[in-house]
Design a protein around this motif. Structure first.
Motif, PDB file in Angstrom:
ATOM      1  N   ALA A  66     -69.833  -4.672   2.779  1.00  0.00           N
ATOM      2  CA  ALA A  66     -70.841  -4.719   1.718  1.00  0.00           C
ATOM      3  C   ALA A  66     -72.161  -4.202   2.291  1.00  0.00           C
ATOM      4  O   ALA A  66     -72.347  -4.143   3.509  1.00  0.00           O
ATOM      5  N   ALA A  67     -73.079  -3.822   1.418  1.00  0.00           N
ATOM      6  CA  ALA A  67     -74.352  -3.244   1.855  1.00  0.00           C
ATOM      7  C   ALA A  67     -75.087  -4.168   2.824  1.00  0.00           C
ATOM      8  O   ALA A  67     -75.610  -3.710   3.854  1.00  0.00           O
ATOM      9  N   ALA A  68     -75.114  -5.455   2.540  1.00  0.00           N
ATOM     10  CA  ALA A  68     -75.805  -6.409   3.417  1.00  0.00           C
ATOM     11  C   ALA A  68     -75.127  -6.475   4.786  1.00  0.00           C
ATOM     12  O   ALA A  68     -75.806  -6.579   5.818  1.00  0.00           O
ATOM     13  N   ARG A  69     -73.815  -6.405   4.819  1.00  0.00           N
ATOM     14  CA  ARG A  69     -73.083  -6.465   6.088  1.00  0.00           C
ATOM     15  C   ARG A  69     -73.344  -5.209   6.916  1.00  0.00           C
ATOM     16  O   ARG A  69     -73.510  -5.265   8.130  1.00  0.00           O
ATOM     17  N   VAL A  70     -73.367  -4.052   6.263  1.00  0.00           N
ATOM     18  CA  VAL A  70     -73.652  -2.789   6.960  1.00  0.00           C
ATOM     19  C   VAL A  70     -75.057  -2.838   7.547  1.00  0.00           C
ATOM     20  O   VAL A  70     -75.278  -2.477   8.709  1.00  0.00           O
ATOM     21  N   ALA A  83     -63.057  -5.363   9.426  1.00  0.00           N
ATOM     22  CA  ALA A  83     -63.803  -5.010   8.219  1.00  0.00           C
ATOM     23  C   ALA A  83     -63.116  -3.823   7.563  1.00  0.00           C
ATOM     24  O   ALA A  83     -62.554  -2.958   8.237  1.00  0.00           O
ATOM     25  N   VAL A  84     -63.142  -3.797   6.256  1.00  0.00           N
ATOM     26  CA  VAL A  84     -62.465  -2.738   5.505  1.00  0.00           C
ATOM     27  C   VAL A  84     -63.437  -2.116   4.510  1.00  0.00           C
ATOM     28  O   VAL A  84     -64.418  -2.730   4.097  1.00  0.00           O
ATOM     29  N   THR A  86     -63.869  -0.352   0.729  1.00  0.00           N
ATOM     30  CA  THR A  86     -63.219  -0.319  -0.579  1.00  0.00           C
ATOM     31  C   THR A  86     -62.985   1.146  -0.949  1.00  0.00           C
ATOM     32  O   THR A  86     -63.528   2.061  -0.327  1.00  0.00           O
ATOM     33  N   ALA A  87     -62.185   1.388  -1.964  1.00  0.00           N
ATOM     34  CA  ALA A  87     -61.938   2.760  -2.421  1.00  0.00           C
ATOM     35  C   ALA A  87     -63.231   3.428  -2.839  1.00  0.00           C
ATOM     36  O   ALA A  87     -63.427   4.629  -2.597  1.00  0.00           O
ATOM     37  N   LEU A  88     -64.135   2.673  -3.449  1.00  0.00           N
ATOM     38  CA  LEU A  88     -65.424   3.231  -3.881  1.00  0.00           C
ATOM     39  C   LEU A  88     -66.246   3.690  -2.687  1.00  0.00           C
ATOM     40  O   LEU A  88     -66.830   4.764  -2.689  1.00  0.00           O
ATOM     41  N   HIS A  89     -66.269   2.864  -1.629  1.00  0.00           N
ATOM     42  CA  HIS A  89     -66.994   3.249  -0.402  1.00  0.00           C
ATOM     43  C   HIS A  89     -66.423   4.532   0.181  1.00  0.00           C
ATOM     44  O   HIS A  89     -67.142   5.425   0.596  1.00  0.00           O
TER      45      HIS A  89
END
Length: 93
Positions: A66-70, A83-84, A86-89
């Motif tokens: 997620a943006a916060a994790r990045v 960490a994975v 998503t298809a959208l990412h």
């Protein structure tokens, strides 16, 4: 038999090497297989490796980047064990 796994763990730690529980499981599996073959061949009367109880393992839980994790990873260098994307990412590249 449990003592040998304690010795293996201690020696790895003393050498500063990481030893995962998965590695200990593989060592035990190889030892059990060898002793089972010796048992079938009549070379031993029992397989002590079959009685070894290793500590339970905890699998890493996958988390989404997620943006916060990045942002946290870029700031601190800390990364989750698994960490994975998503298809959208992945589509965003």
């Amino acid at each position: 038999m449990d003592e040998i796994f304690q010795v293996i763990t201690r020696e790895h730690q003393a050498a500063g090497r990481r030893l995962s529980t998965a590695t200990l499981d593989r060592i035990r599996a190889a030892l059990r297989a060898a002793l089972n073959a010796a048992l079938r061949a009549g070379l031993v009367e029992e397989n002590p490796a079959s009685l070894v109880a290793l500590p339970p393992t905890r699998r890493a839980r996958a988390v989404v980047w997620a943006a916060a994790r990045v942002q946290h990873c870029r700031k601190t260098g800390e990364r989750p064990a698994m960490a994975v994307w998503t298809a959208l990412h992945r589509a965003q590249g």
